[in-house]
Design a protein around this motif. Structure first.
Motif, PDB file in Angstrom:
ATOM      1  N   ALA A   1       0.875  -1.186   0.000  1.00  0.00           N
ATOM      2  CA  ALA A   1       0.000   0.000   0.000  1.00  0.00           C
ATOM      3  C   ALA A   1       0.901   1.221   0.000  1.00  0.00           C
ATOM      4  N   GLU A   2       0.653   2.110  -0.941  1.00  0.00           N
ATOM      5  CA  GLU A   2       1.545   3.270  -1.136  1.00  0.00           C
ATOM      6  C   GLU A   2       1.708   4.111   0.109  1.00  0.00           C
ATOM      7  N   CYS A   3       0.638   4.229   0.916  1.00  0.00           N
ATOM      8  CA  CYS A   3       0.677   5.129   2.075  1.00  0.00           C
ATOM      9  C   CYS A   3       1.178   4.443   3.337  1.00  0.00           C
ATOM     10  N   TYR A   4       1.260   3.124   3.335  1.00  0.00           N
ATOM     11  CA  TYR A   4       1.569   2.412   4.570  1.00  0.00           C
ATOM     12  C   TYR A   4       2.983   2.734   5.033  1.00  0.00           C
ATOM     13  N   GLY A   5       3.101   3.156   6.277  1.00  0.00           N
ATOM     14  CA  GLY A   5       4.407   3.535   6.821  1.00  0.00           C
ATOM     15  C   GLY A   5       4.593   5.038   6.868  1.00  0.00           C
ATOM     16  N   GLY A   6       3.730   5.783   6.166  1.00  0.00           N
ATOM     17  CA  GLY A   6       3.803   7.244   6.218  1.00  0.00           C
ATOM     18  C   GLY A   6       4.546   7.830   5.034  1.00  0.00           C
TER      19      GLY A   6
END
Ligand SMILES: Cc1cc2nc3c(=O)[nH]c(=O)nc-3n(C[C@H](O)[C@H](O)[C@H](O)COP(=O)(O)OP(=O)(O)OC[C@H]3O[C@@H](n4cnc5c(N)ncnc54)[C@H](O)[C@@H]3O)c2cc1C
Length: 365
Positions: free
Chosen positions: A51-56
């Motif tokens: 997921a592109e947003c996972y982790g910030g």
């Protein structure tokens, strides 16, 4: 006489396997894994999504660069993700959009009608969502095996049941000792030991960076109606749960993050109960059976960014650690970048847009 390797990698999870695959064509490489099977710890316990947003936003450049490679090489299967929100979460929805503005990720706002269509049985209070349409499942086993095989084809040796127990500087390199009684010499020591990264630093006589393992629980449920294979990954904007379908079942996590010592992590009953309680507040599905449960460790540096680079205080000691909850989805770009640093190679199309200074161990002073 001890065997000499240009580079010894400690750990054969996704981090160790992927960096060995990058290094092996250009250097003699040994991968030493303390367990009988590579991937026994965090790598074999993930929820398997990209997921592109996972982790910030600080991880997004690694996610994006890796995603292209993962997709082109057939390791991703399209799923999509929804970050659910209630009326009272409006500020968090806005903050999420603001945080990722200009990072290059694809996100869009959805309303109640779309949520109902995508998640049948959703309870009425979930009125808003941010969609990540490009989110995908990762073939984690396939990716890990790909990297182990590529490393072997490049000439790397993999030794299992082989835990690093001693490391000392001698001349311009290292003399290393292992739990199976073997010894070897190395020019560079790569720390890809996951939850044990700080312990490995201690063995090598350098300063630990405060990399802390946090336990995360996942349960596999049989639900009625049966899990739709096309259901998106469903998370909430406040990071209290996520779930997704897997082979006709549901994988559910309470998004727990309990600090602990490096270990063979096991799920706690309380976390399992919390997971189920949270799911029941999201959908009206009947839970028919709890079929499996497991836990694994996600290891973070104090600022929650990964650590790639040579230790500023210890010659020949390379950190490849702190992969947190994004170590699978970032593996291609992270390993390429780290390999280029160690081998002093030019950046390529995959890594040229990534600012590596933010991941350097030197940031800890
Ligand atoms: C429940 C859960 C869900 C997750 N979901 C996702 C996800 O959907 N997507 C994603 O990208 N990431 C996810 N992650 C995170 C991902 O699994 C990790 O970031 C990644 O596996 C870390 O890889 P690693 O190789 O650093 O660690 P590990 O796989 O733990 O490997 C480290 C290895 O080092 C070995 N080792 C340690 N000390 C020594 C020593 N002294 N000598 C020799 N060997 C040693 C260990 O035996 C171990 O095998 C999840 C994690 C968990 C726990």
């Amino acid at each position: 006489m001890s065997q000499h390797f240009d580079i010894v990698v400690i750990g054969a999870g996704i981090a160790g396997a992927s960096i060995a695959a990058e290094l092996a064509p250009s250097a003699s490489v040994l991968v030493a894994e303390g367990e009988k099977f590579p991937g026994y710890h965090s790598t074999g316990r993930s929820a398997a999504f990209w997921a592109e947003c996972y982790g910030g936003p600080g991880i997004a450049p690694l996610n994006l660069a890796s995603g292209t490679w993962l997709r082109d090489n057939g390791f991703l299967r399209q799923r999509g993700a929804l970050h659910l929100a209630r009326e009272e979460d409006a500020a968090q929805v806005q903050a999420f959009e603001d945080e990722f503005a200009g990072t290059g990720v694809t996100i869009e706002r959805l309303g109640r009608d779309d949520i109902e269509r995508l998640v049948p049985g959703i309870r009425p209070e979930w009125t808003h969502a941010i969609s990540e349409p490009l989110c995908a499942d990762i073939d984690v086993g396939g990716l890990h095996q790909h990297y182990l095989a590529t490393a072997r084809q490049g000439g790397a040796q993999l030794r299992t049941n082989c835990r690093l127990t001693a490391a000392r500087r001698e001349g311009a390199g290292w003399v290393l000792g292992f739990s199976d009684g073997s010894q070897c010499k190395a020019g560079v020591l790569v720390n890809a030991a996951g939850a044990w990264a700080d312990q490995v630093a201690g063995i090598a006589g350098t300063k630990p960076l405060g990399i802390t393992p946090y336990r995360r629980t996942v349960v596999q449920l049989r639900v009625d109606p049966p899990s739709d294979p096309d259901l998106p990954l469903v998370l909430d904007i406040g990071a209290n749960f996520y779930f997704k379908p897997e082979s006709g079942r549901l994988w559910l996590s309470p998004h727990d993050e309990t600090p602990c010592e490096p270990c063979d992590a096991a799920p706690e009953e309380l976390d399992v109960a919390i997971a189920i309680d949270r799911l029941e507040k999201v959908v009206d599905w009947k839970i028919e059976a709890l079929e499996r449960k497991w836990a694994g460790l996600r290891s973070f540096a104090p600022d929650r960014l990964p650590v790639y680079g040579f230790d500023p205080l210890c010659d020949g000691f390379f950190w490849f650690a702190g992969q947190g909850g994004f170590g699978i989805q970032t593996a291609p770009a992270a390993a390429r970048l780290a390999g280029q640093i160690i081998l002093r190679q030019q950046r390529d199309a995959m890594t040229q847009g990534i600012d590596v200074s933010v991941y350097s161990p030197a940031r800890f002073g």
